[in-house]
Design a protein around this motif. Structure first.
Motif, mmCIF file in Angstrom:
data_model
loop_
_atom_site.group_PDB
_atom_site.id
_atom_site.type_symbol
_atom_site.label_atom_id
_atom_site.label_comp_id
_atom_site.label_asym_id
_atom_site.label_seq_id
_atom_site.Cartn_x
_atom_site.Cartn_y
_atom_site.Cartn_z
ATOM 1 N N GLY A 93 33.074 54.476 32.832
ATOM 2 C CA GLY A 93 33.124 53.155 33.438
ATOM 3 C C GLY A 93 33.953 53.107 34.698
ATOM 4 N N ASP A 94 33.966 51.926 35.288
ATOM 5 C CA ASP A 94 34.835 51.656 36.421
ATOM 6 C C ASP A 94 36.141 51.072 35.886
ATOM 7 O OD1 ASP A 94 32.793 52.371 38.284
ATOM 8 O OD2 ASP A 94 31.854 50.414 37.918
ATOM 9 N N ALA A 95 37.044 50.755 36.800
ATOM 10 C CA ALA A 95 38.303 50.139 36.395
ATOM 11 C C ALA A 95 38.035 48.735 35.850
ATOM 12 C CB ALA A 95 39.253 50.070 37.584
ATOM 13 N N VAL A 96 38.570 48.457 34.685
ATOM 14 C CA VAL A 96 38.443 47.123 34.110
ATOM 15 C C VAL A 96 39.441 46.193 34.790
ATOM 16 C CG1 VAL A 96 38.931 45.765 32.040
ATOM 17 C CG2 VAL A 96 37.553 47.834 31.864
ATOM 18 N N VAL A 97 38.992 44.996 35.128
ATOM 19 C CA VAL A 97 39.877 44.009 35.745
ATOM 20 C C VAL A 97 39.794 42.722 34.934
ATOM 21 C CG1 VAL A 97 40.471 42.730 37.835
ATOM 22 C CG2 VAL A 97 39.484 45.026 38.026
ATOM 23 N N ASP A 98 40.756 42.539 34.010
ATOM 24 C CA ASP A 98 40.824 41.288 33.257
ATOM 25 C C ASP A 98 42.124 40.577 33.637
ATOM 26 O OD1 ASP A 98 42.802 42.709 31.974
ATOM 27 O OD2 ASP A 98 41.969 42.481 29.972
ATOM 28 N N THR A 99 42.442 39.499 32.956
ATOM 29 C CA THR A 99 43.637 38.722 33.288
ATOM 30 C C THR A 99 44.898 39.554 33.165
ATOM 31 O OG1 THR A 99 42.559 36.699 32.537
ATOM 32 C CG2 THR A 99 44.944 36.639 32.729
ATOM 33 N N ASN A 100 44.973 40.391 32.131
ATOM 34 C CA ASN A 100 46.151 41.236 31.952
ATOM 35 C C ASN A 100 46.314 42.223 33.096
ATOM 36 O OD1 ASN A 100 47.126 40.168 29.545
ATOM 37 N ND2 ASN A 100 45.883 41.511 28.278
ATOM 38 N N VAL A 101 45.214 42.820 33.520
ATOM 39 C CA VAL A 101 45.266 43.802 34.601
ATOM 40 C C VAL A 101 45.666 43.125 35.911
ATOM 41 C CG1 VAL A 101 43.905 45.422 35.972
ATOM 42 C CG2 VAL A 101 43.620 45.351 33.491
ATOM 43 N N LYS A 102 45.113 41.949 36.171
ATOM 44 C CA LYS A 102 45.481 41.211 37.386
ATOM 45 C C LYS A 102 46.985 40.926 37.408
ATOM 46 C CE LYS A 102 41.049 38.840 38.121
ATOM 47 N NZ LYS A 102 40.354 37.527 38.167
ATOM 48 N N ARG A 103 47.516 40.552 36.248
ATOM 49 C CA ARG A 103 48.942 40.238 36.175
ATOM 50 C C ARG A 103 49.788 41.467 36.515
ATOM 51 N NH1 ARG A 103 49.772 39.412 30.876
ATOM 52 N NH2 ARG A 103 48.331 37.674 30.961
ATOM 53 N N VAL A 104 49.380 42.634 35.987
ATOM 54 C CA VAL A 104 50.101 43.877 36.280
ATOM 55 C C VAL A 104 50.045 44.196 37.766
ATOM 56 C CG1 VAL A 104 50.100 46.378 35.936
ATOM 57 C CG2 VAL A 104 49.798 44.855 33.971
ATOM 58 N N LEU A 105 48.868 44.149 38.344
ATOM 59 C CA LEU A 105 48.706 44.505 39.752
ATOM 60 C C LEU A 105 49.455 43.544 40.673
ATOM 61 C CD1 LEU A 105 44.888 45.386 39.759
ATOM 62 C CD2 LEU A 105 46.821 46.973 39.723
ATOM 63 N N TYR A 106 49.410 42.266 40.339
ATOM 64 C CA TYR A 106 50.069 41.249 41.158
ATOM 65 C C TYR A 106 51.581 41.432 41.130
ATOM 66 C CZ TYR A 106 51.136 36.508 42.891
ATOM 67 O OH TYR A 106 51.601 35.438 43.603
ATOM 68 N N ASP A 122 52.334 43.750 44.250
ATOM 69 C CA ASP A 122 52.107 42.658 45.208
ATOM 70 C C ASP A 122 50.664 42.594 45.695
ATOM 71 O OD1 ASP A 122 54.710 41.598 45.223
ATOM 72 O OD2 ASP A 122 55.386 43.152 46.617
ATOM 73 N N VAL A 123 49.711 42.932 44.834
ATOM 74 C CA VAL A 123 48.303 42.802 45.196
ATOM 75 C C VAL A 123 47.985 41.311 45.337
ATOM 76 C CG1 VAL A 123 45.916 43.201 44.465
ATOM 77 C CG2 VAL A 123 47.669 44.949 44.059
ATOM 78 N N PRO A 124 47.351 40.895 46.441
ATOM 79 C CA PRO A 124 47.077 39.464 46.649
ATOM 80 C C PRO A 124 46.214 38.881 45.537
ATOM 81 C CG PRO A 124 46.666 40.735 48.652
ATOM 82 C CD PRO A 124 46.886 41.727 47.555
ATOM 83 N N ASP A 125 46.385 37.590 45.299
ATOM 84 C CA ASP A 125 45.606 36.891 44.276
ATOM 85 C C ASP A 125 44.202 36.646 44.804
ATOM 86 O OD1 ASP A 125 44.638 35.413 42.210
ATOM 87 O OD2 ASP A 125 45.938 33.673 42.508
ATOM 88 N N ASP A 126 43.400 37.686 44.752
ATOM 89 C CA ASP A 126 42.039 37.655 45.291
ATOM 90 C C ASP A 126 41.216 38.658 44.483
ATOM 91 O OD1 ASP A 126 40.077 37.156 47.714
ATOM 92 O OD2 ASP A 126 40.191 39.331 47.441
ATOM 93 N N ASP A 127 40.061 38.237 43.990
ATOM 94 C CA ASP A 127 39.274 39.105 43.113
ATOM 95 C C ASP A 127 38.907 40.427 43.776
ATOM 96 O OD1 ASP A 127 39.413 37.317 41.057
ATOM 97 O OD2 ASP A 127 37.417 36.469 41.356
ATOM 98 N N ALA A 128 38.509 40.365 45.056
ATOM 99 C CA ALA A 128 38.131 41.594 45.757
ATOM 100 C C ALA A 128 39.329 42.527 45.887
ATOM 101 C CB ALA A 128 37.558 41.257 47.132
ATOM 102 N N ALA A 129 40.510 41.961 46.156
ATOM 103 C CA ALA A 129 41.715 42.782 46.284
ATOM 104 C C ALA A 129 42.088 43.416 44.950
ATOM 105 C CB ALA A 129 42.870 41.927 46.801
ATOM 106 N N PHE A 130 41.985 42.641 43.867
ATOM 107 C CA PHE A 130 42.283 43.202 42.547
ATOM 108 C C PHE A 130 41.330 44.342 42.211
ATOM 109 C CE2 PHE A 130 44.189 38.905 41.388
ATOM 110 C CZ PHE A 130 45.488 39.380 41.375
ATOM 111 N N GLU A 131 40.045 44.157 42.476
ATOM 112 C CA GLU A 131 39.063 45.190 42.156
ATOM 113 C C GLU A 131 39.302 46.451 42.976
ATOM 114 O OE1 GLU A 131 35.268 43.370 42.637
ATOM 115 O OE2 GLU A 131 35.545 41.974 40.968
ATOM 116 N N ALA A 132 39.632 46.275 44.264
ATOM 117 C CA ALA A 132 39.890 47.432 45.127
ATOM 118 C C ALA A 132 41.112 48.204 44.639
ATOM 119 C CB ALA A 132 40.086 46.974 46.571
ATOM 120 N N ALA A 133 42.172 47.489 44.296
ATOM 121 C CA ALA A 133 43.391 48.147 43.820
ATOM 122 C C ALA A 133 43.156 48.838 42.485
ATOM 123 C CB ALA A 133 44.515 47.120 43.700
ATOM 124 N N ALA A 134 42.436 48.176 41.589
ATOM 125 C CA ALA A 134 42.175 48.767 40.273
ATOM 126 C C ALA A 134 41.358 50.047 40.403
ATOM 127 C CB ALA A 134 41.455 47.755 39.396
#
Length: 298
Positions: free
Chosen positions: A142-155, A159-171
């Motif tokens: 699979g690819d990197a999973v991006v759920d609420t928990n993962v977004k919280r970690v990355l943010y 300091d990953v911006p609160d943006d879905d595209a940014a979260f997916e790119a970082a993940a």
């Protein structure tokens, strides 16, 4: 700054630290001990809005009754929906979709699950997140999973911006190639155990503390954890002070209440501000207003 640009340069160390932390100790859910796509799909559908601890018993009982896609496909749909309802697993549509997905696997895929996220999304009720999760945990594909928990970690951590595209790119950048099973389990475990809404960084031994911006600054806000307004000087504080004053005096004219609520009370805007404050209290059923006088409601 884009999502991947926010990541530290020591990606190898970050990956090793997180995987090592996960492999040393993690919550033991039974679906983490299988790579059977059917069993994992059942766990993913059940977990969509249900606490994992509650899913365990239902998952085991479901698989005892329908141990493979063939038995589920042959079942009467009303029985599957009834099971869902009896175990309080959320919307009944999920049971219907899972039943239909089993029929597709048997009738359209010769009993074999697709191994790619895109192929899995051809199954009824399987969206991008679930398809990717099954591909990761069943086939390590699979690819990197991006759920609420993962977004919280990355943010918080990077300091990953609160943006879905940014979260997916970082993940995507952060996940080691070809290790979606262990990596996605590890980063979701981190969000669920250490980097919770109320963080437990030291207690859970978070392996990212060395790189974590939130740990360094003490600012643990996140997309699902908004900043709490400061109480000192806030409207909440002034509401509480007005109630305490009225408890002492029972009833006061506005021009006497104001200075007791706010030391800088005075001027043309102050009365308008105070009237708005006591009107809010009246709307909440806490005070009564008669002309220019306010009293505590009994």
């Amino acid at each position: 700054m884009s999502g991947s640009e926010a990541l530290p340069t020591e990606l190898g160390e970050v990956r090793e630290s997180l995987i090592g932390w996960y492999e040393a100790d993690h919550r033991e859910f039974p679906w983490r001990r299988t790579d059977d796509a059917y069993e994992i799909l059942v766990s993913e559908v059940m977990s969509q809005q249900t606490q994992l601890e509650r899913v365990e018993e239902a998952w085991s009982e479901f698989l005892e009754r329908w141990p493979d896609p063939e038995s589920l496909a042959a079942a009467d749909r009303s029985e599957v929906v009834g099971f869902w309802t009896d175990h309080s697993l959320g919307y009944n549509n999920r049971a219907k979709y899972l039943h239909e997905a089993a029929r597709q696997v048997v009738g359209e895929f010769d009993g074999e699950f697709p191994e790619e996220p895109e192929g899995l999304q051809e199954l009824q009720g399987v969206g991008p997140y679930t398809g990717n999760a099954v591909a990761s945990f069943a086939f390590d594909n699979g690819d990197a999973v991006v759920d609420t928990n993962v977004k919280r970690v990355l943010y918080r951590a990077f300091d990953v911006p609160d943006d879905d595209a940014a979260f997916e790119a970082a993940a995507r950048e952060l996940m080691p190639a070809g290790e979606s099973r262990v990596w996605n389990n590890a980063i979701m475990e981190l969000g669920g155990v250490a980097c919770r809404k109320t963080p437990k960084c030291d207690e859970a031994g978070c392996p990212l503390r060395e790189w974590c911006s939130a740990y360094e600054t003490g600012d643990f806000t996140a997309p699902d954890v908004p900043t709490q307004p400061k109480f000192e000087g806030s409207r909440r504080q002034k509401r509480g002070r007005a109630i305490r004053v009225l408890k002492e005096y029972e009833e006061l004219p506005l021009d006497e209440l104001g200075p007791r609520v706010r030391v800088d009370y005075g001027g043309e805007d102050s009365e308008e501000w105070l009237r708005g404050l006591v009107s809010d209290l009246a709307d909440d059923g806490l005070v009564e207003i008669e002309g220019d006088r306010v009293r505590l409601r009994r």
